[in-house]
Design an enzyme around this catalytic site. Structure first.
Site, PDB file in Angstrom:
ATOM      1  N   HIS A   1       0.813  -1.225   0.000  1.00  0.00           N
ATOM      2  CA  HIS A   1       0.000   0.000   0.000  1.00  0.00           C
ATOM      3  C   HIS A   1       0.849   1.279   0.000  1.00  0.00           C
ATOM      4  O   HIS A   1       0.328   2.371  -0.230  1.00  0.00           O
ATOM      5  CB  HIS A   1      -0.949   0.003   1.208  1.00  0.00           C
ATOM      6  CG  HIS A   1      -2.350   0.380   0.845  1.00  0.00           C
ATOM      7  ND1 HIS A   1      -2.663   1.358  -0.079  1.00  0.00           N
ATOM      8  CD2 HIS A   1      -3.545  -0.113   1.267  1.00  0.00           C
ATOM      9  CE1 HIS A   1      -3.977   1.457  -0.183  1.00  0.00           C
ATOM     10  NE2 HIS A   1      -4.537   0.571   0.610  1.00  0.00           N
TER      11      HIS A   1
ATOM     12  N   ASP B   1      -2.619   1.049  -4.814  1.00  0.00           N
ATOM     13  CA  ASP B   1      -3.883   1.062  -4.082  1.00  0.00           C
ATOM     14  C   ASP B   1      -4.859   0.105  -4.771  1.00  0.00           C
ATOM     15  O   ASP B   1      -4.524  -0.530  -5.767  1.00  0.00           O
ATOM     16  CB  ASP B   1      -4.446   2.486  -4.017  1.00  0.00           C
ATOM     17  CG  ASP B   1      -4.611   3.103  -5.409  1.00  0.00           C
ATOM     18  OD1 ASP B   1      -4.810   2.345  -6.391  1.00  0.00           O
ATOM     19  OD2 ASP B   1      -4.533   4.336  -5.521  1.00  0.00           O
TER      20      ASP B   1
END
Lengths: 217, 85
Positions: A192, A196
């Site tokens: 992350h 995303d």
């Protein structure tokens, strides 16, 4: 071996904020194409479904470059080529994920030959150092029988791992009718700090598109 | 090829693919994938080794016919006798 894996996986889970996206997809077209292609060929000329998956990951990594590279010193360094890591279970226990160096320059037959060579050398303990350190994305496949999904741990400093479950025969809707189809659940584990959900979804869609058109792999 | 020779050829090919398998403890009904842990790449390498040694080309549809020693020996003998490959 177990200790080295434990160290890398502990580091991965401590440092990488993993997130996971899954998609179940119809692989009957790939299976049918493979059966027709392999029929009449000697064993050395045959392909495995696993080679189609690896090739589809390479093409998806090219389409979504944020999944392909290394994270070092607080920055993502995208890779120019695709060195796809292939997780190989060792007989007697343990797992290694050597990279198929330059996989983006291989066709499907070259990918299959490269995988056979990697598995053979992995089992014999004859991998090269570069193969252990230069992977840019990894595929871990559960094979032809077994569990249907896996959310795997990313190999640092990579930023994505693609877990492919064993094919399952399931009722599936094709052109409005329910038919039996071979399906697989593909799970991408991603970092992350680098990507995303939107980008991981784009990667899964690119993979699905590739595996739906095996003749173009 | 006699049944004994065919058994030995199959076991040699199997051990070539998975060197940790002990020929002495190999059971007649041991399944090469479920019991002996061969994956699809190992099965392909076994089929390739049998092709090299016997000249018998086992099509993918027949892979279940070599899943155990008990199945493989008569299958390979019949395939050899019919002059396949």
């Amino acid at each position: 071996m177990r200790r080295a894996i434990a160290a890398a996986m502990t580091r991965a889970k401590r440092e990488i904020p993993h997130f996971y996206l899954s998609s179940t997809m119809d692989v009957q077209p790939a299976r049918d194409w493979l059966d027709a292609r392999n029929a009449g060929r000697p064993p050395d000329g045959r392909l495995l479904l696993g080679a189609l998956f690896v090739r589809a990951v390479v093409l998806a990594a090219q389409a979504v470059p944020v999944m392909n590279g290394h994270y070092r010193d607080d920055a993502f360094l995208p890779a120019s080529g695709v060195n796809v890591g292939v997780a190989v279970a060792l007989r007697g226990g343990g797992l290694v994920a050597p990279a198929l160096i330059g996989a983006d320059r291989m066709d499907l037959a070259g990918t299959m030959a490269g995988m056979r060579d990697l598995v053979m050398r992995a089992r014999a303990g004859r991998l090269r150092g570069s193969e252990m350190s230069e992977g840019t994305i990894t595929v871990s496949s559960l094979g032809e029988t077994g569990a249907e999904a896996m959310a795997g741990v990313i190999f640092p400093p990579q930023v994505a791992l693609v877990g492919i479950g064993a094919p399952q025969l399931r009722p599936w809707v094709v052109a409005g009718a329910i038919v039996p189809r071979q399906v697989v659940t593909v799970t991408v584990s991603a970092d992350h700090r680098v990507s995303d959900g939107r980008l991981a979804a784009r990667f899964l869609a690119a993979f699905a598109q590739q595996i739906a058109t095996p003749e173009d792999l | 090829m006699t049944e004994t020779d065919m058994r030995r050829t199959f076991i040699d090919a199997l051990v070539g693919v998975a060197p940790d398998i002990d020929p002495e403890s190999l059971g007649e009904g041991d399944h090469i994938q479920r019991d002996l842990g061969l994956d699809s790449m190992d099965v392909l390498n076994l089929v390739a080794a049998l092709h090299d040694r016997l000249g018998i080309d086992i099509p993918e549809a027949d892979y279940p016919q070599i899943a155990t020693l008990a199945l493989a020996v008569p299958y390979l003998q019949a395939a050899g006798a019919s002059g396949q490959g």
